[in-house]
Design a protein around this motif. Structure first.
Motif, PDB file in Angstrom:
ATOM      1  N   VAL A  56       0.826  -1.208   0.000  1.00 39.13           N
ATOM      2  CA  VAL A  56       0.000   0.000   0.000  1.00 39.13           C
ATOM      3  C   VAL A  56       0.863   1.263   0.000  1.00 39.13           C
ATOM      4  O   VAL A  56       0.587   2.225  -0.731  1.00 39.13           O
ATOM      5  N   ALA A  57       1.941   1.260   0.808  1.00 38.32           N
ATOM      6  CA  ALA A  57       2.716   2.483   1.034  1.00 38.32           C
ATOM      7  C   ALA A  57       3.772   2.763  -0.024  1.00 38.32           C
ATOM      8  O   ALA A  57       4.047   3.921  -0.332  1.00 38.32           O
ATOM      9  N   ASP A  58       4.382   1.717  -0.598  1.00 39.60           N
ATOM     10  CA  ASP A  58       5.487   1.909  -1.536  1.00 39.60           C
ATOM     11  C   ASP A  58       4.961   1.986  -2.972  1.00 39.60           C
ATOM     12  O   ASP A  58       4.411   1.013  -3.496  1.00 39.60           O
ATOM     13  N   HIS A  59       5.145   3.125  -3.624  1.00 39.19           N
ATOM     14  CA  HIS A  59       4.625   3.323  -4.988  1.00 39.19           C
ATOM     15  C   HIS A  59       5.295   2.395  -6.001  1.00 39.19           C
ATOM     16  O   HIS A  59       4.703   2.099  -7.046  1.00 39.19           O
ATOM     17  N   GLN A  60       6.515   1.940  -5.719  1.00 34.43           N
ATOM     18  CA  GLN A  60       7.186   1.021  -6.644  1.00 34.43           C
ATOM     19  C   GLN A  60       6.523  -0.358  -6.664  1.00 34.43           C
ATOM     20  O   GLN A  60       6.749  -1.146  -7.579  1.00 34.43           O
ATOM     21  N   LEU A  61       5.720  -0.641  -5.641  1.00 37.80           N
ATOM     22  CA  LEU A  61       5.016  -1.923  -5.571  1.00 37.80           C
ATOM     23  C   LEU A  61       3.573  -1.823  -6.071  1.00 37.80           C
ATOM     24  O   LEU A  61       2.805  -2.761  -5.914  1.00 37.80           O
ATOM     25  N   HIS A  62       3.227  -0.685  -6.674  1.00 41.18           N
ATOM     26  CA  HIS A  62       1.877  -0.512  -7.209  1.00 41.18           C
ATOM     27  C   HIS A  62       1.789  -1.089  -8.622  1.00 41.18           C
ATOM     28  O   HIS A  62       1.595  -0.372  -9.606  1.00 41.18           O
ATOM     29  N   THR A  63       1.973  -2.401  -8.698  1.00 38.11           N
ATOM     30  CA  THR A  63       1.872  -3.144  -9.953  1.00 38.11           C
ATOM     31  C   THR A  63       0.905  -4.305  -9.751  1.00 38.11           C
ATOM     32  O   THR A  63       0.597  -4.654  -8.597  1.00 38.11           O
ATOM     33  N   PRO A  64       0.397  -4.908 -10.835  1.00 30.71           N
ATOM     34  CA  PRO A  64      -0.543  -6.022 -10.668  1.00 30.71           C
ATOM     35  C   PRO A  64      -0.007  -7.146  -9.788  1.00 30.71           C
ATOM     36  O   PRO A  64      -0.734  -7.667  -8.926  1.00 30.71           O
ATOM     37  N   SER A 297       9.464 -12.329   1.095  1.00 32.96           N
ATOM     38  CA  SER A 297      10.411 -11.322   1.591  1.00 32.96           C
ATOM     39  C   SER A 297      11.856 -11.752   1.376  1.00 32.96           C
ATOM     40  O   SER A 297      12.742 -10.918   1.162  1.00 32.96           O
ATOM     41  N   LEU A 298      12.113 -13.066   1.405  1.00 36.22           N
ATOM     42  CA  LEU A 298      13.482 -13.553   1.253  1.00 36.22           C
ATOM     43  C   LEU A 298      13.888 -13.690  -0.208  1.00 36.22           C
ATOM     44  O   LEU A 298      15.058 -13.537  -0.546  1.00 36.22           O
ATOM     45  N   LYS A 299      12.924 -13.982  -1.101  1.00 39.90           N
ATOM     46  CA  LYS A 299      13.270 -14.273  -2.488  1.00 39.90           C
ATOM     47  C   LYS A 299      12.941 -13.138  -3.459  1.00 39.90           C
ATOM     48  O   LYS A 299      13.275 -13.215  -4.625  1.00 39.90           O
ATOM     49  N   ASN A 300      12.261 -12.103  -2.974  1.00 41.33           N
ATOM     50  CA  ASN A 300      11.824 -11.038  -3.873  1.00 41.33           C
ATOM     51  C   ASN A 300      12.620  -9.766  -3.615  1.00 41.33           C
ATOM     52  O   ASN A 300      12.564  -9.184  -2.531  1.00 41.33           O
ATOM     53  N   LYS A 301      13.353  -9.309  -4.635  1.00 42.20           N
ATOM     54  CA  LYS A 301      14.231  -8.148  -4.477  1.00 42.20           C
ATOM     55  C   LYS A 301      13.442  -6.868  -4.198  1.00 42.20           C
ATOM     56  O   LYS A 301      13.855  -6.041  -3.391  1.00 42.20           O
ATOM     57  N   GLU A 302      12.295  -6.701  -4.893  1.00 44.58           N
ATOM     58  CA  GLU A 302      11.514  -5.482  -4.714  1.00 44.58           C
ATOM     59  C   GLU A 302      10.951  -5.371  -3.306  1.00 44.58           C
ATOM     60  O   GLU A 302      10.943  -4.292  -2.710  1.00 44.58           O
ATOM     61  N   VAL A 303      10.477  -6.522  -2.760  1.00 41.50           N
ATOM     62  CA  VAL A 303       9.932  -6.519  -1.397  1.00 41.50           C
ATOM     63  C   VAL A 303      11.041  -6.234  -0.394  1.00 41.50           C
ATOM     64  O   VAL A 303      10.859  -5.453   0.553  1.00 41.50           O
ATOM     65  N   LYS A 304      12.216  -6.845  -0.596  1.00 46.74           N
ATOM     66  CA  LYS A 304      13.345  -6.601   0.309  1.00 46.74           C
ATOM     67  C   LYS A 304      13.779  -5.140   0.255  1.00 46.74           C
ATOM     68  O   LYS A 304      14.087  -4.533   1.291  1.00 46.74           O
ATOM     69  N   LYS A 305      13.805  -4.571  -0.948  1.00 45.30           N
ATOM     70  CA  LYS A 305      14.180  -3.165  -1.096  1.00 45.30           C
ATOM     71  C   LYS A 305      13.164  -2.260  -0.404  1.00 45.30           C
ATOM     72  O   LYS A 305      13.532  -1.303   0.308  1.00 45.30           O
ATOM     73  N   ALA A 306      11.867  -2.547  -0.581  1.00 49.07           N
ATOM     74  CA  ALA A 306      10.818  -1.749   0.058  1.00 49.07           C
ATOM     75  C   ALA A 306      10.888  -1.864   1.575  1.00 49.07           C
ATOM     76  O   ALA A 306      10.670  -0.880   2.292  1.00 49.07           O
ATOM     77  N   ARG A 308      13.670  -2.510   3.362  1.00 53.54           N
ATOM     78  CA  ARG A 308      14.844  -1.748   3.823  1.00 53.54           C
ATOM     79  C   ARG A 308      14.527  -0.244   3.845  1.00 53.54           C
ATOM     80  O   ARG A 308      14.909   0.467   4.781  1.00 53.54           O
ATOM     81  N   THR A 309      13.838   0.216   2.810  1.00 56.20           N
ATOM     82  CA  THR A 309      13.476   1.636   2.752  1.00 56.20           C
ATOM     83  C   THR A 309      12.550   2.017   3.900  1.00 56.20           C
ATOM     84  O   THR A 309      12.718   3.069   4.535  1.00 56.20           O
ATOM     85  N   ALA A 310      11.571   1.159   4.189  1.00 60.67           N
ATOM     86  CA  ALA A 310      10.622   1.433   5.270  1.00 60.67           C
ATOM     87  C   ALA A 310      11.323   1.453   6.627  1.00 60.67           C
ATOM     88  O   ALA A 310      11.038   2.307   7.471  1.00 60.67           O
ATOM     89  N   VAL A 311      12.243   0.498   6.833  1.00 60.75           N
ATOM     90  CA  VAL A 311      12.992   0.450   8.101  1.00 60.75           C
ATOM     91  C   VAL A 311      13.861   1.686   8.251  1.00 60.75           C
ATOM     92  O   VAL A 311      13.935   2.291   9.336  1.00 60.75           O
ATOM     93  N   LEU A 312      14.532   2.087   7.162  1.00 59.04           N
ATOM     94  CA  LEU A 312      15.386   3.278   7.197  1.00 59.04           C
ATOM     95  C   LEU A 312      14.566   4.529   7.518  1.00 59.04           C
ATOM     96  O   LEU A 312      14.970   5.358   8.348  1.00 59.04           O
TER      97      LEU A 312
END
Length: 325
Positions: A56-64, A297-306, A308-312
């Motif tokens: 919901v929060a990360d615009h880079q994850l707003h894909t089908p 979360s372990l196998k998906n780069k986009e989820v891991k990146k999102a 890390r960004t959220a934690v930061l």
């Protein structure tokens, strides 16, 4: 054994409460099982809510793909909450009774969410099929409106179709034994306790599975029958790895979900394998919702990146708040 019920015509007692035997045959493990399932429930809820929030929060994850993943995480949260809180209460207090009405209600939500998950997994497989085999048409074919329709159909068909079965179950009368050899209210153990004619109900349940469970499964299988050869035909190793990484998480989840589900219902009629049936029911009822967020979360780069960004962002916000004080 004390039967909870009220007198009906003749000497028959109509049951108003069931006893979920669950893991009552191992009383020495009750505390251990309570702590184990409590940890599973907390991790499941945290992981799936986190993935939903990230989508919901990360615009880079707003894909089908991530829209469907967010719905799957929401479903897994509801799925776990249908089974585990009641089981945790039973393990903690030792009270294994549940009213017939509450039992049928639990079965309704369990069956509806199970049916919805079958549809969502097939939708996610179709998403991967289009992404890998028709990448140039992907954005057009899976536009926002169509994605919304697919998800709405998955949820609505799941809850509406199971309502028919539950309506028929609510007309059943239960008498004799009130012990359910399971840790939650599942279809087969419940109808075995009915003293009404369950033939039409079983036929209806079979038709329901044939329409709402089997076709999504076949669509998922057909999608990967097309996807895997297409990936293997990619000439470069890097290209193959990149293509496979986009669907490997979903493929693992599908294998675990359908693998345990098929085995459980193949064993449902075997009295000799009741304990194995219960163990495998734990896998798809409690562990599958747990492993889904871990796998993604372990196998998906986009989820891991999102993540890390959220934690930061959280730590920066906390640090700024602390300095302002």
């Amino acid at each position: 054994m004390k039967l909870m019920g009220r007198k009906q015509q003749g000497n028959e007692t109509s049951i108003t409460e069931f006893i979920l035997l669950g893991f009552g045959n191992v009383p020495q493990l009750q505390i251990f099982l309570f702590l184990l399932f409590l940890v599973i429930y907390i991790v499941t809820m945290t992981g799936n809510i986190l993935i939903f929030a990230l989508v919901v929060a990360d615009h880079q994850l707003h894909t089908p793909m991530y829209f469907f993943l967010g719905n799957l995480s929401c479903l897994e949260t509801c799925y776990s909450s249908t089974i585990l809180p009641r089981m945790l209460t039973s393990l903690l207090t030792g009270d294994r009774t549940i009213s017939v009405r509450d039992c049928i209600t639990q079965l309704y939500f369990f069956g509806s969410l199970l049916t919805t998950e079958c549809s969502l997994l097939s939708v996610m497989a179709y998403d991967r099929y289009l992404a890998i085999l028709k990448p140039l048409h992907y954005a057009v074919l899976l536009n926002d409106k169509f994605c919304l329709h697919l998800v709405a159909w998955s949820w609505i068909s799941g809850f509406m179709s199971v309502a028919i079965i539950i309506l028929m179950m609510s007309q059943l009368r239960f008498c004799g034994s009130n012990e359910v050899d399971h840790f939650f209210c599942d279809f087969s153990p419940i109808i075995k306790l009915s003293c009404s004619d369950t033939h039409m109900l079983e036929v209806t349940a079979f038709i329901h599975s044939s329409i709402f469970t089997l076709p999504p499964f076949l669509l998922t299988v057909a999608s990967y029958v097309c996807i895997i050869p297409a990936i293997l035909r990619i000439p470069s190793t890097t290209g193959r790895q990149k293509a496979f990484s986009t669907c490997s998480s979903h493929l693992i989840v599908v294998t675990i979900f359908y693998g345990t589900l098929v085995i459980v219902y193949l064993l449902s009629g075997s009295e000799a394998l009741r304990d194995l049936h219960k163990v495998l029911s734990v896998v798809y009822g409690a562990l599958t919702p747990l492993v889904n967020p871990l796998i993604y979360s372990l196998k998906n780069k986009e989820v891991k990146k999102a993540l890390r960004t959220a934690v930061l962002r959280f730590f920066l916000f906390y640090k700024n708040t602390d300095i302002s004080r």
